[in-house]
Scaffold this motif. Sequence first.
Motif, PDB file in Angstrom:
ATOM      1  N   ILE A  66      20.803  39.500  -6.518  1.00 15.31           N
ATOM      2  CA  ILE A  66      20.601  39.333  -5.088  1.00 15.31           C
ATOM      3  C   ILE A  66      21.928  39.007  -4.401  1.00 15.31           C
ATOM      4  O   ILE A  66      22.238  39.526  -3.329  1.00 15.31           O
ATOM      5  CB  ILE A  66      19.559  38.230  -4.809  1.00 15.31           C
ATOM      6  N   LEU A  67      22.719  38.178  -5.029  1.00 15.40           N
ATOM      7  CA  LEU A  67      24.015  37.811  -4.476  1.00 15.40           C
ATOM      8  C   LEU A  67      24.942  39.020  -4.396  1.00 15.40           C
ATOM      9  O   LEU A  67      25.617  39.230  -3.380  1.00 15.40           O
ATOM     10  CB  LEU A  67      24.644  36.711  -5.332  1.00 15.40           C
ATOM     11  N   CYS A  68      24.964  39.838  -5.433  1.00 19.18           N
ATOM     12  CA  CYS A  68      25.793  41.055  -5.408  1.00 19.18           C
ATOM     13  C   CYS A  68      25.331  42.011  -4.318  1.00 19.18           C
ATOM     14  O   CYS A  68      26.159  42.620  -3.631  1.00 19.18           O
ATOM     15  CB  CYS A  68      25.756  41.736  -6.770  1.00 19.18           C
ATOM     16  N   ALA A  69      24.033  42.157  -4.164  1.00 20.45           N
ATOM     17  CA  ALA A  69      23.513  43.029  -3.111  1.00 20.45           C
ATOM     18  C   ALA A  69      23.887  42.499  -1.736  1.00 20.45           C
ATOM     19  O   ALA A  69      24.244  43.277  -0.832  1.00 20.45           O
ATOM     20  CB  ALA A  69      21.993  43.149  -3.237  1.00 20.45           C
ATOM     21  N   ALA A  70      23.856  41.199  -1.552  1.00 16.70           N
ATOM     22  CA  ALA A  70      24.218  40.617  -0.256  1.00 16.70           C
ATOM     23  C   ALA A  70      25.697  40.793   0.038  1.00 16.70           C
ATOM     24  O   ALA A  70      26.083  41.067   1.184  1.00 16.70           O
ATOM     25  CB  ALA A  70      23.852  39.143  -0.227  1.00 16.70           C
ATOM     26  N   ILE A  71      26.527  40.655  -0.979  1.00  7.74           N
ATOM     27  CA  ILE A  71      27.965  40.856  -0.774  1.00  7.74           C
ATOM     28  C   ILE A  71      28.243  42.305  -0.403  1.00  7.74           C
ATOM     29  O   ILE A  71      29.028  42.582   0.504  1.00  7.74           O
ATOM     30  CB  ILE A  71      28.742  40.428  -2.040  1.00  7.74           C
ATOM     31  N   ARG A  72      27.596  43.223  -1.083  1.00  2.68           N
ATOM     32  CA  ARG A  72      27.772  44.638  -0.753  1.00  2.68           C
ATOM     33  C   ARG A  72      27.324  44.917   0.680  1.00  2.68           C
ATOM     34  O   ARG A  72      27.983  45.629   1.423  1.00  2.68           O
ATOM     35  CB  ARG A  72      26.973  45.497  -1.729  1.00  2.68           C
ATOM     36  N   TRP A  73      26.210  44.324   1.084  1.00  2.00           N
ATOM     37  CA  TRP A  73      25.696  44.507   2.442  1.00  2.00           C
ATOM     38  C   TRP A  73      26.659  43.912   3.467  1.00  2.00           C
ATOM     39  O   TRP A  73      26.892  44.486   4.519  1.00  2.00           O
ATOM     40  CB  TRP A  73      24.324  43.854   2.547  1.00  2.00           C
ATOM     41  N   ALA A  74      27.250  42.788   3.146  1.00  2.00           N
ATOM     42  CA  ALA A  74      28.200  42.143   4.055  1.00  2.00           C
ATOM     43  C   ALA A  74      29.472  42.965   4.183  1.00  2.00           C
ATOM     44  O   ALA A  74      30.052  43.053   5.273  1.00  2.00           O
ATOM     45  CB  ALA A  74      28.526  40.742   3.584  1.00  2.00           C
ATOM     46  N   VAL A  75      29.909  43.572   3.098  1.00  2.00           N
ATOM     47  CA  VAL A  75      31.114  44.400   3.157  1.00  2.00           C
ATOM     48  C   VAL A  75      30.853  45.643   3.996  1.00  2.00           C
ATOM     49  O   VAL A  75      31.710  46.059   4.777  1.00  2.00           O
ATOM     50  CB  VAL A  75      31.575  44.767   1.725  1.00  2.00           C
ATOM     51  N   ILE A  76      29.681  46.221   3.869  1.00  2.00           N
ATOM     52  CA  ILE A  76      29.347  47.414   4.645  1.00  2.00           C
ATOM     53  C   ILE A  76      29.242  47.084   6.128  1.00  2.00           C
ATOM     54  O   ILE A  76      29.756  47.816   6.978  1.00  2.00           O
ATOM     55  CB  ILE A  76      28.036  48.053   4.132  1.00  2.00           C
ATOM     56  N   ASN A  77      28.606  45.978   6.485  1.00  2.00           N
ATOM     57  CA  ASN A  77      28.383  45.623   7.890  1.00  2.00           C
ATOM     58  C   ASN A  77      29.521  44.840   8.520  1.00  2.00           C
ATOM     59  O   ASN A  77      29.522  44.638   9.720  1.00  2.00           O
ATOM     60  CB  ASN A  77      27.071  44.850   8.028  1.00  2.00           C
ATOM     61  N   LYS A  78      30.451  44.340   7.794  1.00  2.00           N
ATOM     62  CA  LYS A  78      31.704  43.708   8.210  1.00  2.00           C
ATOM     63  C   LYS A  78      31.619  42.651   9.298  1.00  2.00           C
ATOM     64  O   LYS A  78      32.594  42.009   9.603  1.00  2.00           O
ATOM     65  CB  LYS A  78      32.715  44.768   8.633  1.00  2.00           C
ATOM     66  N   ASN A  79      30.498  42.458   9.948  1.00  2.00           N
ATOM     67  CA  ASN A  79      30.392  41.462  11.007  1.00  2.00           C
ATOM     68  C   ASN A  79      29.805  40.148  10.513  1.00  2.00           C
ATOM     69  O   ASN A  79      29.657  39.219  11.281  1.00  2.00           O
ATOM     70  CB  ASN A  79      29.523  41.989  12.159  1.00  2.00           C
ATOM     71  N   ILE A  80      29.464  40.092   9.257  1.00  2.00           N
ATOM     72  CA  ILE A  80      28.784  38.920   8.728  1.00  2.00           C
ATOM     73  C   ILE A  80      29.789  38.064   7.962  1.00  2.00           C
ATOM     74  O   ILE A  80      30.567  38.573   7.149  1.00  2.00           O
ATOM     75  CB  ILE A  80      27.632  39.334   7.801  1.00  2.00           C
ATOM     76  N   SER A  81      29.773  36.792   8.214  1.00  2.00           N
ATOM     77  CA  SER A  81      30.656  35.856   7.527  1.00  2.00           C
ATOM     78  C   SER A  81      30.209  35.681   6.084  1.00  2.00           C
ATOM     79  O   SER A  81      29.029  35.433   5.813  1.00  2.00           O
ATOM     80  CB  SER A  81      30.635  34.512   8.249  1.00  2.00           C
ATOM     81  N   MET A  82      31.152  35.778   5.170  1.00  2.00           N
ATOM     82  CA  MET A  82      30.824  35.595   3.756  1.00  2.00           C
ATOM     83  C   MET A  82      30.387  34.157   3.482  1.00  2.00           C
ATOM     84  O   MET A  82      29.529  33.909   2.642  1.00  2.00           O
ATOM     85  CB  MET A  82      32.036  35.945   2.883  1.00  2.00           C
ATOM     86  N   GLY A  83      30.967  33.216   4.214  1.00  2.00           N
ATOM     87  CA  GLY A  83      30.579  31.816   4.037  1.00  2.00           C
ATOM     88  C   GLY A  83      29.120  31.587   4.381  1.00  2.00           C
ATOM     89  O   GLY A  83      28.417  30.847   3.689  1.00  2.00           O
ATOM     90  N   LYS A  84      28.658  32.220   5.459  1.00  2.78           N
ATOM     91  CA  LYS A  84      27.249  32.085   5.836  1.00  2.78           C
ATOM     92  C   LYS A  84      26.332  32.702   4.789  1.00  2.78           C
ATOM     93  O   LYS A  84      25.269  32.167   4.495  1.00  2.78           O
ATOM     94  CB  LYS A  84      27.001  32.746   7.192  1.00  2.78           C
ATOM     95  N   ILE A  85      26.743  33.819   4.235  1.00  2.00           N
ATOM     96  CA  ILE A  85      25.919  34.467   3.214  1.00  2.00           C
ATOM     97  C   ILE A  85      25.839  33.592   1.966  1.00  2.00           C
ATOM     98  O   ILE A  85      24.758  33.373   1.419  1.00  2.00           O
ATOM     99  CB  ILE A  85      26.469  35.862   2.867  1.00  2.00           C
ATOM    100  N   PHE A  86      26.993  33.080   1.516  1.00  2.00           N
ATOM    101  CA  PHE A  86      26.971  32.220   0.326  1.00  2.00           C
ATOM    102  C   PHE A  86      26.157  30.964   0.575  1.00  2.00           C
ATOM    103  O   PHE A  86      25.424  30.507  -0.289  1.00  2.00           O
ATOM    104  CB  PHE A  86      28.388  31.846  -0.107  1.00  2.00           C
ATOM    105  N   ARG A  87      26.254  30.402   1.757  1.00  2.87           N
ATOM    106  CA  ARG A  87      25.492  29.191   2.080  1.00  2.87           C
ATOM    107  C   ARG A  87      23.993  29.478   2.082  1.00  2.87           C
ATOM    108  O   ARG A  87      23.181  28.694   1.577  1.00  2.87           O
ATOM    109  CB  ARG A  87      25.946  28.668   3.449  1.00  2.87           C
ATOM    110  N   GLU A  88      23.611  30.614   2.650  1.00  2.00           N
ATOM    111  CA  GLU A  88      22.195  30.980   2.706  1.00  2.00           C
ATOM    112  C   GLU A  88      21.633  31.208   1.305  1.00  2.00           C
ATOM    113  O   GLU A  88      20.551  30.727   0.968  1.00  2.00           O
ATOM    114  CB  GLU A  88      22.022  32.235   3.551  1.00  2.00           C
TER     115      GLU A  88
END
Length: 110
Positions: A66-88
């Motif tokens: 799930i974490l890898c999928a979220a990182i890939r999604w964040a890289v594609i959409n570029k507007n999402i903070s990685m810190g927020k994703i890791f925290r969530e």
Amino acid sequence: MLLIFALPVTGLVIGIIMNMMLPNGSKLNGVDVMPLFLLYPCQLITQVKQVPSFLPYGFLFYFILILCAAIRWAVINKNISMGKIFREFWSYLDICSLLWYLGLLVVVLV
């Protein structure tokens, strides 16, 4: 058998101490240390019950995917903070590890 109950209680005590030491507006919460104290007792529960020990590892593998999928999604959409994703996702790990631990306790007590 004692570690199954002692480790989560230790994690809870450390979490309470962290909450008292950290300021109120802090992003870090005392609950954030609980997965570190719940995953090993999950392994111990499966050893006591003599069920396959892949349960905690399957849970961790699922979380990593799930974490890898979220990182890939964040890289594609570029507007999402990685810190927020890791925290969530760490918050999801808090909840999932607690539910996993409680579920395995029910298995042992039944």
